[in-house]
Each structure stands twice: as structure tokens, then as C-alpha cells.
Design a protein around this motif. Structure first.
Motif, mmCIF file in Angstrom:
data_model
loop_
_atom_site.group_PDB
_atom_site.id
_atom_site.type_symbol
_atom_site.label_atom_id
_atom_site.label_comp_id
_atom_site.label_asym_id
_atom_site.label_seq_id
_atom_site.Cartn_x
_atom_site.Cartn_y
_atom_site.Cartn_z
ATOM 1 N N GLU A 420 34.350 40.710 49.506
ATOM 2 C CA GLU A 420 34.189 39.643 48.525
ATOM 3 C C GLU A 420 34.605 40.097 47.127
ATOM 4 O O GLU A 420 35.131 39.312 46.344
ATOM 5 C CB GLU A 420 32.740 39.150 48.516
ATOM 6 N N LEU A 421 34.361 41.349 46.800
ATOM 7 C CA LEU A 421 34.819 41.889 45.521
ATOM 8 C C LEU A 421 36.344 41.876 45.451
ATOM 9 O O LEU A 421 36.925 41.431 44.456
ATOM 10 C CB LEU A 421 34.291 43.319 45.344
ATOM 11 N N VAL A 422 36.994 42.330 46.517
ATOM 12 C CA VAL A 422 38.461 42.350 46.565
ATOM 13 C C VAL A 422 39.017 40.933 46.542
ATOM 14 O O VAL A 422 39.968 40.627 45.808
ATOM 15 C CB VAL A 422 38.941 43.100 47.830
ATOM 16 N N ARG A 423 38.398 40.043 47.329
ATOM 17 C CA ARG A 423 38.891 38.660 47.414
ATOM 18 C C ARG A 423 38.838 37.963 46.059
ATOM 19 O O ARG A 423 39.683 37.114 45.740
ATOM 20 C CB ARG A 423 38.027 37.886 48.420
ATOM 21 N N GLY A 424 37.866 38.322 45.240
ATOM 22 C CA GLY A 424 37.745 37.700 43.928
ATOM 23 C C GLY A 424 38.972 37.886 43.054
ATOM 24 O O GLY A 424 39.220 37.086 42.141
ATOM 25 N N PHE A 425 39.751 38.941 43.340
ATOM 26 C CA PHE A 425 40.947 39.200 42.531
ATOM 27 C C PHE A 425 42.180 38.452 43.026
ATOM 28 O O PHE A 425 43.064 38.111 42.231
ATOM 29 C CB PHE A 425 41.243 40.709 42.510
ATOM 30 N N PHE A 426 42.262 38.193 44.347
ATOM 31 C CA PHE A 426 43.485 37.521 44.809
ATOM 32 C C PHE A 426 43.300 36.050 45.158
ATOM 33 O O PHE A 426 44.281 35.322 45.327
ATOM 34 C CB PHE A 426 44.121 38.277 45.993
ATOM 35 N N LEU A 427 42.037 35.565 45.252
ATOM 36 C CA LEU A 427 41.831 34.151 45.547
ATOM 37 C C LEU A 427 42.515 33.238 44.531
ATOM 38 O O LEU A 427 43.146 32.244 44.920
ATOM 39 C CB LEU A 427 40.334 33.841 45.623
ATOM 40 N N PRO A 428 42.467 33.540 43.207
ATOM 41 C CA PRO A 428 43.169 32.665 42.248
ATOM 42 C C PRO A 428 44.679 32.664 42.434
ATOM 43 O O PRO A 428 45.347 31.695 42.064
ATOM 44 C CB PRO A 428 42.774 33.247 40.886
ATOM 45 N N LEU A 429 45.230 33.728 42.996
ATOM 46 C CA LEU A 429 46.672 33.767 43.243
ATOM 47 C C LEU A 429 47.059 32.813 44.367
ATOM 48 O O LEU A 429 48.175 32.297 44.405
ATOM 49 C CB LEU A 429 47.101 35.196 43.608
ATOM 50 N N VAL A 430 46.126 32.564 45.272
ATOM 51 C CA VAL A 430 46.389 31.701 46.428
ATOM 52 C C VAL A 430 45.986 30.259 46.157
ATOM 53 O O VAL A 430 46.715 29.322 46.481
ATOM 54 C CB VAL A 430 45.639 32.237 47.675
ATOM 55 N N LYS A 431 44.824 30.067 45.510
ATOM 56 C CA LYS A 431 44.257 28.737 45.351
ATOM 57 C C LYS A 431 44.367 28.167 43.942
ATOM 58 O O LYS A 431 44.160 26.976 43.737
ATOM 59 C CB LYS A 431 42.782 28.748 45.765
ATOM 60 N N GLY A 432 44.651 28.996 42.954
ATOM 61 C CA GLY A 432 44.763 28.499 41.585
ATOM 62 C C GLY A 432 43.818 29.224 40.647
ATOM 63 O O GLY A 432 42.816 29.814 41.062
ATOM 64 N N LYS A 433 44.123 29.165 39.348
ATOM 65 C CA LYS A 433 43.387 29.946 38.363
ATOM 66 C C LYS A 433 41.932 29.517 38.216
ATOM 67 O O LYS A 433 41.098 30.288 37.735
ATOM 68 C CB LYS A 433 44.085 29.861 37.008
ATOM 69 N N GLU A 434 41.596 28.279 38.630
ATOM 70 C CA GLU A 434 40.203 27.842 38.528
ATOM 71 C C GLU A 434 39.290 28.598 39.492
ATOM 72 O O GLU A 434 38.058 28.508 39.389
ATOM 73 C CB GLU A 434 40.072 26.333 38.758
ATOM 74 N N TYR A 435 39.876 29.351 40.423
ATOM 75 C CA TYR A 435 39.085 30.147 41.366
ATOM 76 C C TYR A 435 38.983 31.616 40.938
ATOM 77 O O TYR A 435 38.477 32.443 41.701
ATOM 78 C CB TYR A 435 39.679 30.041 42.773
ATOM 79 N N LYS A 436 39.391 31.914 39.733
ATOM 80 C CA LYS A 436 39.279 33.278 39.234
ATOM 81 C C LYS A 436 37.834 33.570 38.858
ATOM 82 O O LYS A 436 37.185 32.803 38.149
ATOM 83 C CB LYS A 436 40.178 33.467 38.009
ATOM 84 N N ASP A 437 37.305 34.699 39.322
ATOM 85 C CA ASP A 437 35.949 35.092 38.958
ATOM 86 C C ASP A 437 35.872 35.410 37.473
ATOM 87 O O ASP A 437 36.775 36.038 36.909
ATOM 88 C CB ASP A 437 35.517 36.342 39.739
ATOM 89 N N THR A 438 34.782 34.995 36.840
ATOM 90 C CA THR A 438 34.538 35.413 35.461
ATOM 91 C C THR A 438 34.178 36.907 35.480
ATOM 92 O O THR A 438 33.817 37.467 36.523
ATOM 93 C CB THR A 438 33.379 34.622 34.837
#
Length: 486
Positions: A420-438
Motif C-alpha cells: 500500500e505504501l508503494v501503491r500510493g506513489f504510482f496510483l496517481p500515474l494510473v488513475k489521475g492526480k486526485e489519487y495522489k496521497d498527501t
């Protein structure tokens, strides 16, 4: 007459402030719970297993610590929120540093350092800094008869419930274009504090229009709410079952009369109780708009209050309101009662055709506590919507790893926390910037490496679940179904 007498004489009440160190040590080695100054219960209730006694021991110790550290926790929380909002208002670390440097140099433009107002529409709670998102997803919103939209609306309302009134009103009115009825504070008769909060809003664009009641969950630095959560005391309601007493007290249990159908709030106008006030507010709103329906929702503690609100409506035979109740949507909800209570609620939900959607995200620790136990503690009733870390969903009678403290699940939970820590960095690349972790959520995910399940309980992943989660046939889900879907 006391509450324990009103509830048929079956109860288990913990009084942490009465417990000495010697009392607690004795608890670990004796199954007899009666005749202890810090435990009230009938003589036939015992804690035969060491695990049960250890949980009682842990609950009492934790409550004692929270009683003594309440003011310190509040001060820490207030300072943290002020600091986070000061950073945000001044453009982050670098912007704040530049502004303060101007002040030190006597720069004529030094007045640019902004001190945030805690009651303003721009001031956010810690929960807000975990997830900046405010808007609903238009592609889901347009399907306003879809259960996925109601899940999204419920979770976002639950997230907003942590914020101040100006923030919520601005977001609901100007971003969602819905009616905001208010942020309510309610009295806890036992804590003698205004420790319960809820918001009410109305989506007038749906047909029928939809009223949403969202109870606030546990705030990280609110000791009274933590005490509510970890108190393993319970009362048994005749023909209903055993229910977590802390949640009932937060909802409006009356100290000397239990759950009367009506109470006189005019003589104590400064003491408003959650269940009674919200019930009357809903009656007024629904009489003014007879085609409207309503949803009750909440995250964490808020979810427990949401399902208990429906339970007390059933206890009071509020048939007209229950017919107007479209569903109860909870997120990261802890267990609230025993098997008898579960059977009572299953029948009630079926009778009034009320949907119950209990969202459980991955290894979230809160839905797995209090510990599931047949005698002293609590169970969950009905299927949960269980989502794994890829946001794929299953309908399960009880989620995998149903008890958090399981040796078999230690390694899988840690590995998943790393993912989940790793996914937090690439999820916005796949789904959009609104999914970027603060940055604060990223920090929480690092904490999750040490205590797996902590970050999984926080609002961002539950927002992601309602946006990205895949669960077919969700509209047909009822509390009696246990089929699985992908």
C-alpha cells in the motif's frame, strides 16, 4: 432507577477509575468478575479464558491512561491542526519560511504571514489533510439511482463530518450544490460532554430527494471518543441482545431511564441528545417532503452510531421513519453487539427493506475489534462489503482475518502494508492526480508498516473504494445474502 436495572439485570460495566494496580493483576488470574470494585456484573458472568481477561485488563488500563491525558491530547491536536493549516495557508514549508524571514528582516511586505482562523471555510481537520478531495465523481453522480453513488455520497459526507461548520457548508452548498442543514453537537449523559457530532445534508437532485445523516467518527486527539471506542462494557436490551454501552451512551442513552421512546428536552434545552434530536429533525424534514428518503452513515465510531440509530428506531417501532430509511452505509465500523442483537437487526432490516452496507477495507483493524467472542464481547451481523488493496470487492459474511490479533496474519498484513505504501506513489500515474496521497497520508502508511491496519482505517482508502471499487450486483445486496462477487 439505573440503566443496569432497566436492561433486565444483564450487563457488564467497567469502572476504570476504581481499579488499582493490584486489582488489575488479580483480574488476570481469576475468572470471577463479580464483587470487584471496578467491574459491575451479575454473579453468573465469568471470563473463563485468559484472552477475555486480558482484553478487559487492556481496556481498563487504556481508559485510565486516556482519562489522565485528555487535556494533553487536546492541546496536541489543536497545535497540530493549527500548524498544518498555517503551512497550508502560507504555501507550505518553503512559503512559510520565506514569509517568516521577511518578518525578521522588517520587510514592508512582512504582513503576508497568514494565521488561519479555526472556524473558517478553509480550515481543515487532520482528516482533511489526509485527503484533500472535496468533489464527487461526476460519472458516478450522474447515476443517482445507483448504489455506488449512494456509497460515494455517504463516504464523502462521513469525511466532511470531521470538519468545521463553515468548511462543510461551503463544500456542500458551493461544490455539491446540495442543501446543508447543519453540524450538530450532542450531549453524552455519562461523560457529561458534548462528545457526539453529526451533519445533515440533502441532495435535492435525486428522485426522490435524499437526506444524509453522517455521524462523526473518532477524532485522533479526542480522549472522550477514544474512551467510547475501547470501553468493553455492555448492556443487554430485552428481546434485542447485548450492545456496546459506549456507543449507546454516545447516541443518547439516558442515565436514569435507558431508552424511553420520548424524552422532554425542553426542560434541559441545553442538553440535546443525538438519537432524539436527529429523529425529530428527520420527521420534520420528511413531513415537509413526503417523497424524500434518508440514509444514515458514518466512518469508524460514526458507523457504529449509524447502525445503532437504526436499531433504536426499530426498538421504538418507528415504522414510518424506517419505511423512509433507504439504507445504512458504514465505513470501517467496529462491532456493536452480540449474536442475538445481530439476529434482531437482520430481521428488522428485512422487515423494513433497509439496505445495510458495511464497507471493510483490507486489513483495517477497527472492523475487527472488539474481539469476536461468544460470551463477553461482540460479533458482526450480516455480510460485509470487503475490499482488498486492489479495490476488488467480495460480499462476505465476515471479512478474512476476522480477529485482528491473529498470529497467522502477521506476515500477510505487513507485506500488504508495504504494497500500500508503494501503491500510493504510482496510483496517481494510473488513475489521475486526485489519487495522489498527501504527505500526511504517506507518513501514515509508514506507521502502517509498524502497526498494520492503521492506515487502512483512514478515510482516503475508503474514498478510493467508493470511487474505484468493483463489486457487481451491489444494488441487489441484502443482509441475508452471502454470495461472492469480483
Amino acid at each position: 432507577m439505573s440503566c443496569k436495572e432497566l436492561f433486565g439485570g444483564t450487563y457488564l460495566l467497567l469502572n476504570p477509575q476504581e481499579a488499582t494496580l493490584l486489582d488489575l493483576l488479580r483480574l488476570l488470574f481469576s475468572s470471577k468478575l463479580e464483587n470487584r470494585s471496578f467491574i459491575e456484573c451479575p454473579v453468573d458472568i465469568k471470563a473463563e479464558e485468559f484472552r477475555q481477561r486480558w482484553l478487559l485488563f487492556t481496556s481498563i488500563v487504556a481508559q485510565k491512561l486516556l482519562f489522565t491525558s485528555g487535556n494533553t491530547m487536546k492541546m496536541m491536536g489543536d497545535n497540530l491542526e493549527l500548524w498544518l493549516n498555517t503551512l497550508s495557508s502560507n504555501g507550505g514549508f518553503l512559503g512559510l519560511f520565506k514569509n517568516k524571514l521577511k518578518v525578521l528582516k522588517g520587510d514592508p511586505d512582512a504582513g503576508k504571514v497568514i494565521t488561519p482562523d479555526a472556524s473558517s471555510a478553509t480550515f481543515m481537520s487532520v482528516a482533511g489533510f489526509l485527503d484533500y478531495r472535496v468533489d464527487l465523481v461526476k460519472s458516478i453522480q450522474d447515476k443517482n439511482d445507483d448504489a455506488k453513488y449512494k456509497g460515494l455520497l455517504s463516504m464523502m459526507a462521513s469525511k466532511f463530518s470531521y470538519e468545521n461548520e463553515e468548511y462543510i457548508e461551503n463544500a456542500v452548498t458551493n461544490r455539491w450544490h446540495m442543501k446543508f442543514w447543519g453540524l450538530y453537537s450532542f450531549w453524552n449523559d455519562f461523560q457529561e460532554l458534548w462528545s457526539t457530532k453529526a451533519i445533515i445534508l440533502q441532495d435535492t437532485k435525486t428522485k426522490p430527494s435524499l437526506i444524509v445523516v453522517a455521524f462523526r467518527g473518532t477524532q485522533p486527539f479526542n480522549s472522550a471518543q477514544w474512551i467510547t471506542d475501547i470501553d468493553l462494557s455492555w448492556y443487554e436490551l430485552p428481546n434485542v441482545g447485548k450492545i456496546h454501552s459506549g456507543f449507546m451512551k454516545a447516541l443518547g442513552l439516558q442515565k436514569n431511564s435507558g431508552w424511553p421512546k420520548e424524552i422532554d428536552q425542553t426542560s434541559k434545552s441545553d442538553h440535546l441528545y443525538a438519537y432524539y434530536t436527529i429523529r425529530e429533525e428527520l420527521k420534520a424534514m420528511l413531513h415537509a417532503n413526503e417523497d424524500a428518503k434518508f440514509i444514515v452513515t458514518g466512518h469508524s465510531l460514526g458507523g457504529a452510531l449509524a447502525i445503532l440509530f437504526a436499531a433504536i428506531l426499530t426498538l421504538h417501532e418507528e415504522a414510518w421513519l424506517l419505511d423512509k430509511l433507504e439504507g445504512v452505509y458504514t465505513f470501517g465500523q467496529p462491532r456493536v453487539g452480540d449474536q442475538a442483537f445481530g439476529d434482531f437487526m437482520k430481521e428488522s432490516m428485512r422487515k423494513y427493506d433497509v439496505k445495510y452496507r458495511r464497507y471493510v477495507y483490507c486489513n483495517d483493524l477497527v472492523p475487527r475489534i472488539p474481539y469476536e467472542d461468544k460470551t463477553l464481547f461482540f460479533k458482526h451481523f450480516g455480510p460485509s462489503l470487503y475490499f482488498n488493496s486492489l479495490y476488488q470487492g467480495q460480499v462476505l459474511e465476515e471479512e478474512p482475518n476476522k480477529n485482528y490479533f491473529s498470529v497467522l496474519w502477521v506476515i500477510p498484513k505487513i507485506l500488504n502494508a508495504v504494497w500500500e505504501l508503494v501503491r500510493g506513489f504510482f496510483l496517481p500515474l494510473v488513475k489521475g492526480k486526485e489519487y495522489k496521497d498527501t504527505w500526511l497520508m504517506t507518513l501514515a502508511r509508514f506507521v502502517g508498516l509498524i502497526i498494520p491496519g492503521v492506515s487502512a482505517h483512514l478515510p482516503p482508502d475508503y474514498v478510493n473504494v467508493t470511487r474505484l471499487g468493483s463489486l457487481r450486483e451491489i444494488q441487489d445486496l441484502s443482509v441475508s445474502e452471502t454470495s461472492k462477487t469480483d
